[in-house]
Write a protein that holds these residues in place. Structure first.
Motif, PDB file in Angstrom:
ATOM      1  N   CYS A  72      10.915  73.260  54.674  1.00  0.00           N
ATOM      2  CA  CYS A  72       9.018  73.445  54.435  1.00  0.00           C
ATOM      3  C   CYS A  72       8.155  73.273  56.035  1.00  0.00           C
ATOM      4  O   CYS A  72       9.129  72.560  56.816  1.00  0.00           O
ATOM      5  N   ALA A  73       7.023  73.146  55.594  1.00  0.00           N
ATOM      6  CA  ALA A  73       6.464  73.403  56.892  1.00  0.00           C
ATOM      7  C   ALA A  73       5.877  72.169  57.102  1.00  0.00           C
ATOM      8  O   ALA A  73       5.660  71.524  56.233  1.00  0.00           O
ATOM      9  N   VAL A  74       5.779  71.757  58.365  1.00  0.00           N
ATOM     10  CA  VAL A  74       5.970  70.391  59.197  1.00  0.00           C
ATOM     11  C   VAL A  74       4.823  70.155  59.630  1.00  0.00           C
ATOM     12  O   VAL A  74       4.334  71.036  60.131  1.00  0.00           O
ATOM     13  N   GLY A  75       3.982  69.067  59.624  1.00  0.00           N
ATOM     14  CA  GLY A  75       3.073  68.396  60.703  1.00  0.00           C
ATOM     15  C   GLY A  75       2.504  67.661  60.512  1.00  0.00           C
ATOM     16  O   GLY A  75       3.013  66.588  59.834  1.00  0.00           O
ATOM     17  N   ILE A  76       1.567  66.841  61.645  1.00  0.00           N
ATOM     18  CA  ILE A  76       1.268  65.771  62.186  1.00  0.00           C
ATOM     19  C   ILE A  76      -0.524  65.617  61.805  1.00  0.00           C
ATOM     20  O   ILE A  76      -1.210  66.618  62.561  1.00  0.00           O
ATOM     21  N   TRP A  77      -0.862  64.728  60.811  1.00  0.00           N
ATOM     22  CA  TRP A  77      -2.016  65.006  60.670  1.00  0.00           C
ATOM     23  C   TRP A  77      -2.771  66.348  60.696  1.00  0.00           C
ATOM     24  O   TRP A  77      -3.474  66.852  61.539  1.00  0.00           O
ATOM     25  N   SER A  78      -2.575  67.126  60.022  1.00  0.00           N
ATOM     26  CA  SER A  78      -2.927  68.549  59.763  1.00  0.00           C
ATOM     27  C   SER A  78      -2.729  70.078  60.639  1.00  0.00           C
ATOM     28  O   SER A  78      -2.946  70.363  60.520  1.00  0.00           O
ATOM     29  N   ARG A  79      -1.696  69.181  61.743  1.00  0.00           N
ATOM     30  CA  ARG A  79      -1.150  69.864  62.848  1.00  0.00           C
ATOM     31  C   ARG A  79       0.050  70.553  62.995  1.00  0.00           C
ATOM     32  O   ARG A  79       0.818  69.790  63.143  1.00  0.00           O
ATOM     33  N   ARG A  80       0.501  71.542  62.866  1.00  0.00           N
ATOM     34  CA  ARG A  80       1.725  72.245  62.617  1.00  0.00           C
ATOM     35  C   ARG A  80       3.037  71.929  63.406  1.00  0.00           C
ATOM     36  O   ARG A  80       1.868  71.689  64.941  1.00  0.00           O
ATOM     37  N   VAL A  81       3.462  71.525  63.499  1.00  0.00           N
ATOM     38  CA  VAL A  81       4.912  71.142  64.724  1.00  0.00           C
ATOM     39  C   VAL A  81       6.249  71.307  64.239  1.00  0.00           C
ATOM     40  O   VAL A  81       6.405  72.348  62.789  1.00  0.00           O
ATOM     41  N   THR A  82       7.237  71.120  64.994  1.00  0.00           N
ATOM     42  CA  THR A  82       8.925  72.060  64.337  1.00  0.00           C
ATOM     43  C   THR A  82       8.947  70.018  63.789  1.00  0.00           C
ATOM     44  O   THR A  82       9.167  69.083  64.910  1.00  0.00           O
ATOM     45  N   LEU A  83      10.078  70.539  64.061  1.00  0.00           N
ATOM     46  CA  LEU A  83      11.377  69.347  63.447  1.00  0.00           C
ATOM     47  C   LEU A  83      11.921  68.681  64.491  1.00  0.00           C
ATOM     48  O   LEU A  83      12.151  67.564  63.982  1.00  0.00           O
ATOM     49  N   GLN A  84      11.669  68.752  65.924  1.00  0.00           N
ATOM     50  CA  GLN A  84      11.927  68.573  67.127  1.00  0.00           C
ATOM     51  C   GLN A  84      11.012  67.671  67.704  1.00  0.00           C
ATOM     52  O   GLN A  84      11.142  67.358  69.130  1.00  0.00           O
ATOM     53  N   SER A  85       9.545  67.600  67.310  1.00  0.00           N
ATOM     54  CA  SER A  85       8.684  67.042  68.213  1.00  0.00           C
ATOM     55  C   SER A  85       8.664  66.003  67.580  1.00  0.00           C
ATOM     56  O   SER A  85       9.024  65.323  66.501  1.00  0.00           O
ATOM     57  N   VAL A  86       8.321  65.142  68.884  1.00  0.00           N
ATOM     58  CA  VAL A  86       7.823  63.931  69.061  1.00  0.00           C
ATOM     59  C   VAL A  86       7.174  62.923  68.967  1.00  0.00           C
ATOM     60  O   VAL A  86       6.082  63.499  69.265  1.00  0.00           O
TER      61      VAL A  86
ATOM     62  N   ASN B  52       1.095  58.933  64.136  1.00  0.00           N
ATOM     63  CA  ASN B  52       1.771  59.516  63.202  1.00  0.00           C
ATOM     64  C   ASN B  52       1.876  59.456  61.896  1.00  0.00           C
ATOM     65  O   ASN B  52       1.768  58.821  61.277  1.00  0.00           O
ATOM     66  N   ARG B  53       1.376  60.329  61.222  1.00  0.00           N
ATOM     67  CA  ARG B  53       1.453  60.856  59.559  1.00  0.00           C
ATOM     68  C   ARG B  53       2.070  62.211  59.857  1.00  0.00           C
ATOM     69  O   ARG B  53       1.571  63.656  60.096  1.00  0.00           O
ATOM     70  N   VAL B  54       3.118  62.177  58.869  1.00  0.00           N
ATOM     71  CA  VAL B  54       4.347  62.883  59.295  1.00  0.00           C
ATOM     72  C   VAL B  54       3.579  63.981  58.151  1.00  0.00           C
ATOM     73  O   VAL B  54       4.006  63.660  57.028  1.00  0.00           O
ATOM     74  N   GLU B  55       3.761  64.997  57.494  1.00  0.00           N
ATOM     75  CA  GLU B  55       2.954  65.639  56.257  1.00  0.00           C
ATOM     76  C   GLU B  55       3.764  66.638  55.911  1.00  0.00           C
ATOM     77  O   GLU B  55       4.507  67.836  56.849  1.00  0.00           O
ATOM     78  N   LEU B  56       4.297  67.382  54.710  1.00  0.00           N
ATOM     79  CA  LEU B  56       5.543  67.886  54.443  1.00  0.00           C
ATOM     80  C   LEU B  56       4.297  69.117  53.687  1.00  0.00           C
ATOM     81  O   LEU B  56       4.142  68.517  52.656  1.00  0.00           O
ATOM     82  N   TYR B  57       4.593  70.967  53.975  1.00  0.00           N
ATOM     83  CA  TYR B  57       3.462  71.221  53.239  1.00  0.00           C
ATOM     84  C   TYR B  57       4.620  72.044  52.261  1.00  0.00           C
ATOM     85  O   TYR B  57       5.340  73.009  52.900  1.00  0.00           O
TER      86      TYR B  57
END
Length: 95
Positions: free
Chosen positions: A52-66, A71-76
């Motif tokens: 799945c694509a992931v994001g923090i508050w609607s901004r795409r990030v990687t699984l390695q993002s700190v 923060n709200r981690v979202e799965l798309y």
């Protein structure tokens, strides 16, 4: 009581008819991958977060993002159909 070196984050996933939202307390320096694993979203929703694509508050990030506190981690979910194609099909049905 929470340790000083903890952060509070949420993990969110939604699909038609069902929502998953879980608040977590994690150590400072935790990654998106760690939050997903700790949340149990894979087991509860029968999904593989790695696909799945992931994001923090609607901004795409990687699984390695700190993560940071709050923060709200979202799965798309992947799109079932291209939005342009969906509009074209709706226009055809109206004719």
């Amino acid at each position: 009581m929470a340790a000083v070196d903890d952060i509070l984050v949420e993990v969110a996933y939604a699909e038609p008819g069902r929502q998953f939202l879980r608040a977590l307390r994690l150590p400072v320096g935790s990654t998106v991958a760690a939050a997903l694993a700790a949340s149990g979203v894979a087991e509860v929703c029968s999904i593989d977060p790695a696909h799945c694509a992931v994001g923090i508050w609607s901004r795409r990030v990687t699984l390695q993002s700190v993560l940071a506190d709050g923060n709200r981690v979202e799965l798309y979910r992947p799109l079932r159909i291209d939005p342009k194609e969906a509009r074209r099909l709706r226009a055809q049905r109206r004719r």
